[in-house]
Scaffold this active site. Structure first.
Site, PDB file in Angstrom:
ATOM      1  N   GLY A  83      53.151 -33.899  15.824  1.00  0.00           N
ATOM      2  CA  GLY A  83      53.358 -35.176  16.517  1.00  0.00           C
ATOM      3  C   GLY A  83      54.790 -35.633  16.313  1.00  0.00           C
ATOM      4  N   GLY A 116      56.881 -38.192  18.604  1.00  0.00           N
ATOM      5  CA  GLY A 116      56.416 -39.566  18.752  1.00  0.00           C
ATOM      6  C   GLY A 116      57.312 -40.578  18.051  1.00  0.00           C
ATOM      7  N   GLN A 117      56.859 -41.846  18.060  1.00  0.00           N
ATOM      8  CA  GLN A 117      57.687 -42.940  17.532  1.00  0.00           C
ATOM      9  C   GLN A 117      58.063 -42.707  16.072  1.00  0.00           C
ATOM     10  OE1 GLN A 117      55.796 -46.757  16.992  1.00  0.00           O
ATOM     11  NE2 GLN A 117      57.734 -47.864  16.946  1.00  0.00           N
ATOM     12  N   ASP A 133      54.794 -30.532  18.552  1.00  0.00           N
ATOM     13  CA  ASP A 133      54.163 -31.569  19.367  1.00  0.00           C
ATOM     14  C   ASP A 133      53.545 -30.914  20.593  1.00  0.00           C
ATOM     15  OD1 ASP A 133      53.806 -34.048  21.131  1.00  0.00           O
ATOM     16  OD2 ASP A 133      54.786 -34.940  19.400  1.00  0.00           O
ATOM     17  N   ARG A 144      53.783 -32.479  23.501  1.00  0.00           N
ATOM     18  CA  ARG A 144      54.779 -32.754  24.553  1.00  0.00           C
ATOM     19  C   ARG A 144      56.114 -32.109  24.182  1.00  0.00           C
ATOM     20  NH1 ARG A 144      56.768 -39.067  23.922  1.00  0.00           N
ATOM     21  NH2 ARG A 144      55.237 -39.622  22.366  1.00  0.00           N
ATOM     22  N   TYR A 152      39.861 -46.859  17.414  1.00  0.00           N
ATOM     23  CA  TYR A 152      41.019 -46.440  16.619  1.00  0.00           C
ATOM     24  C   TYR A 152      40.780 -46.782  15.136  1.00  0.00           C
ATOM     25  CZ  TYR A 152      45.954 -46.507  15.069  1.00  0.00           C
ATOM     26  OH  TYR A 152      47.142 -46.308  14.411  1.00  0.00           O
TER      27      TYR A 152
END
Ligand code: NAD
Ligand code: SER
Length: 322
Positions: free
Chosen positions: A10, A13-14, A36, A38, A144
């Protein structure tokens, strides 16, 4: 000293972008493998190895761990609160199965350490609103939050049953300028800076008096690395640590921005994210993290706002070719 080989899942990501860059500074660019689903984030390009990978594909993950000689995994892939409510089954599936895949492989390959973040979203409407303690009533009402709470107990289980050194923080809402956030309820506090600088107006999706626990990204990255580097004897919590830096409402952050941009105007139109925010505590008691491994934040609201406006302003000027 054992040479660590770290896999960040990941990484585009942020949090992943900034954590990968920070880990590369400590462990060497070649020893931190970013991965990741993406494409590689632009800020990571040219700074170290990148592998395109779906964490749900356990075999592919296992092959990469062996092929790259991985000794530690930081698992950041997840679906956050707002997107989770739109697709609860997908959120449950990704947030749980990714963790189980990583924990199983950590066990099979005797990995040194695993990092997996939880969230203030584990708390629900029955938890204390102010200074919410480490151990308290925890009844989350979002998928979540349910997935994070279940994940905390899987971490605890793998630690006690199999000796996996897995560590975790319950991050508050994270504010950053380097990479875009991933659709969380707290992300109004990132959007507001972009709109203040670009449009001088912002329509907030939470009520003006909605207090939430927040943290600036440099503090979050430092907390993560300090936790992971602490001696194992200092880690008394194997579910996930409460961690805190500041709490504010949309009205308060808007006022802090207006000190720098007086023309900035904010309106409020609460949407489906308001009940999510209302279910979470307004502030967090992180006494245990401070006592166990010496956590202390550096950024409060005013300092964070000044730093965000300076850095995001510079970044937007570069993006706009100025
Ligand atoms: P993000 O959405 O910005 O990044 C997650 C990354 O995971 C994305 O780049 C995404 O492409 C990747 N990903 C998704 N599915 C994947 C898959 N199947 N295989 C591989 N990669 C996949 O999220 P973030 O804000 O960086 O959050 C990282 C972690 O921190 C998450 O566990 C989140 O719950 C937790 N957290 C974040 C915050 C926050 O405010 N950002 C607060 C509390 C906890
Ligand atoms: N920032 C996250 C969210 O709002 C909290 O985990 O989803």
């Amino acid at each position: 000293m054992i040479k660590e080989r770290i896999l960040v899942i990941g990484a585009s990501g942020q949090i992943g972008v900034e954590l990968t860059l920070a880990l590369r500074k400590i462990y060497g660019n070649a020893n931190v493998i970013a991965s990741d689903l993406r494409e590689e984030n632009d800020l990571l390009k040219g700074t170290g190895p990148y592998v395109s990978m779906d964490v749900m594909n356990k075999e592919m993950l296992h092959v990469q761990v062996i092929r790259q000689g991985i000794t530690q995994i930081y698992l950041l892939a997840a679906i956050l609160s707002a997107t989770g409510e739109k697709n609860p089954h997908l959120a449950w599936s990704l947030n749980m199965q990714s963790l189980l895949n990583v924990l199983d492989i950590a066990k099979e390959e005797n990995l040194h350490k695993v990092y997996w973040p939880s969230s203030i979203a584990v708390f629900g409407p029955t938890s204390p609103k102010q200074n919410c303690p480490q151990q308290t009533i925890i009844e989350p009402t979002t998928v979540y939050g349910i997935s994070k709470y279940a994940g905390e107990f899987w971490c605890n289980y793998y630690h006690h049953r199999y000796g996996i050194d897995v560590r975790s923080l319950r991050y508050p809402g994270l504010i950053s300028y380097k990479s875009a956030p991933g659709a969380g309820t707290t992300d109004y506090a990132v959007e507001i800076f972009h709109e203040a600088l670009e449009e001088k107006k912002y329509k907030c999706f939470l009520r003006e008096d909605t207090y939430l626990p927040m943290m600036y990204m440099p503090d979050a990255i430092r907390a993560t690395i300090e936790l992971m580097e602490a001696d194992a004897s200092k880690i008394s919590v194997r579910t996930s640590y409460n961690i805190s830096a500041m709490s504010f409402s949309p009205k308060e952050i808007a006022a802090a921005i207006q000190k720098h941009i007086p023309a900035f105007a904010v309106s409020y139109k609460p949407d489906y994210r308001q009940p999510i925010a209302d279910s979470w505590p307004q502030s967090i008691d992180d006494t245990v993290a401070r006592k166990d491994w010496g956590w202390k934040e550096e950024f409060a609201l005013e300092r964070m706002v000044k730093d965000m406006l300076e850095n995001l302003g510079n970044q937007l000027a570069i993006d706009n070719g100025q």
